[in-house]
Design a protein around this motif. Structure first.
Motif, short mmCIF file in Angstrom:
data_model
loop_
_atom_site.label_atom_id
_atom_site.label_comp_id
_atom_site.label_asym_id
_atom_site.label_seq_id
_atom_site.Cartn_x
_atom_site.Cartn_y
_atom_site.Cartn_z
N THR B 47 -17.78 37.15 8.34
CA THR B 47 -18.15 35.81 8.83
C THR B 47 -17.65 34.74 7.87
O THR B 47 -17.10 33.72 8.28
N ARG B 48 -17.84 34.99 6.58
CA ARG B 48 -17.37 34.03 5.58
C ARG B 48 -15.87 33.83 5.70
O ARG B 48 -15.37 32.69 5.70
N LEU B 50 -13.90 34.45 8.34
CA LEU B 50 -13.52 33.83 9.62
C LEU B 50 -13.83 32.34 9.63
O LEU B 50 -13.03 31.53 10.10
N GLY B 51 -15.01 31.99 9.12
CA GLY B 51 -15.40 30.57 9.06
C GLY B 51 -14.39 29.78 8.24
O GLY B 51 -13.99 28.66 8.61
N ALA B 52 -13.96 30.37 7.12
CA ALA B 52 -12.99 29.69 6.26
C ALA B 52 -11.66 29.53 6.97
O ALA B 52 -11.04 28.45 6.94
N GLN B 53 -11.23 30.58 7.65
CA GLN B 53 -9.93 30.48 8.34
C GLN B 53 -9.97 29.48 9.48
O GLN B 53 -9.02 28.73 9.71
N ALA B 54 -11.09 29.47 10.21
CA ALA B 54 -11.21 28.54 11.34
C ALA B 54 -11.19 27.08 10.86
O ALA B 54 -10.70 26.20 11.56
N ALA B 55 -11.73 26.85 9.67
CA ALA B 55 -11.85 25.47 9.18
C ALA B 55 -10.66 25.03 8.32
O ALA B 55 -10.59 23.89 7.88
N ARG B 56 -9.71 25.96 8.09
CA ARG B 56 -8.60 25.65 7.17
C ARG B 56 -7.52 24.88 7.92
O ARG B 56 -6.47 25.41 8.24
N VAL B 57 -7.78 23.63 8.21
CA VAL B 57 -6.83 22.80 8.95
C VAL B 57 -6.13 21.84 7.99
O VAL B 57 -6.68 21.48 6.94
#
Lengths: 199, 76
Positions: B47-48, B50-57
């Motif tokens: 989860t940590r 995935l959350g980081a990858q999703a927010a890495r914009v």
């Protein structure tokens, strides 16, 4: 003695276009990520980025360099973004509670065994970051309170230490760790409810 | 002996590698014998990530261009 970044800020504040470019290059995406992470809206994030950089240009000359410039910028960004969200904020703290683990009196987690042992972590990232799984993840992030999302971005994306996150948002290290843990637990719970028991 | 709830309360520091060695060892002893906590830890870590990858914009290029223009008009 002034640091490289301190000089850059002073020069940008004085209207030096190349110093401004260097600051934008160094901090543009970091400010945008945090602003977008808090607001979850690209147009709001753009206004925040403009506001933060304008504050750098207008007030940066007064920055005394006692704190790291990065922490100062993150703090300004967090404040501007949270102010922008004021009034739009949904009250989600109560619903967050139902996304946290429930415990039996003996310290075991409550719930059906198939759910408790569900482990979807072996699924490929490409699958989990696209389609329905991605939608579930984005919805779960939307449900987090803004302060929690700020901590997640600073810790898990920008990879700051807990101490630097605390300095950046003006809170204690223990509050940062509590929010971080609750945010990760809530996301994990929501993902597991949708992805877990089928595996 | 640690309970599942005790272990859960230590996860933030455990995944950071920030626990004292004797406490980390106690967490690992619990994990060795507790399938639900192993599943929890694996999905917590995932989860940590995935959350980081999703927010890495990144800031979009056209936004960067507008920002540059906006600031140059106001700088100095």
């Amino acid at each position: 003695m002034m640091s490289d970044e301190h000089l850059l800020l002073k020069d940008a504040a004085g209207g030096d276009a190349s110093a401004l470019e260097a600051l934008m290059s160094r901090y543009g995406s970091r400010v945008y990520r945090l602003a977008h992470g808090i607001t979850r809206n690209s147009a709001d994030a753009e206004e925040i980025v403009q506001d933060v950089f304008l504050q750098m240009v207008r007030k940066g000359g007064a920055f005394e360099g006692r704190a790291a410039l990065g922490s100062w910028i993150y703090r300004v960004t967090t404040n501007v973004a949270l102010n922008k969200r004021r009034g739009k904020r949904r009250e989600v703290e109560t619903s967050l509670e139902e996304c946290l683990p429930a415990w039996e009196a003996d310290g075991h987690r409550s719930g059906p065994r198939a759910f408790l042992v569900a482990d979807w972590s072996g699924r490929p990232d490409a699958e989990l970051l696209s389609g329905e799984a991605r939608r579930i993840l984005e919805e779960a992030i939307d449900r987090l309170p803004e302060h929690y999302r700020a901590v997640l971005i600073l810790k898990d994306v920008e990879e700051l230490t807990n101490e630097d996150v605390a300095a950046s948002i003006g809170d204690s290290v223990s509050a940062v760790k509590t929010r971080l843990h609750r945010a990760r637990m809530a996301l994990r719970e929501l993902l597991t409810r949708r992805l877990g028991p089928q595996t | 002996m640690m309970t599942c709830r005790d272990v859960n309360g230590l996860l933030v520091d455990y995944v950071d590698g920030a626990l004292p060695p004797e406490v980390a060892a106690a967490v690992e002893r619990h994990l060795a014998s507790c399938e639900p906590c192993r599943a929890y830890l694996a999905t917590y870590r995932k989860t940590r990530a995935l959350g980081a990858q999703a927010a890495r914009v990144e800031i979009p290029d056209e936004m960067r261009t507008r920002l540059r223009q906006f600031l140059l008009e106001r700088a100095g």
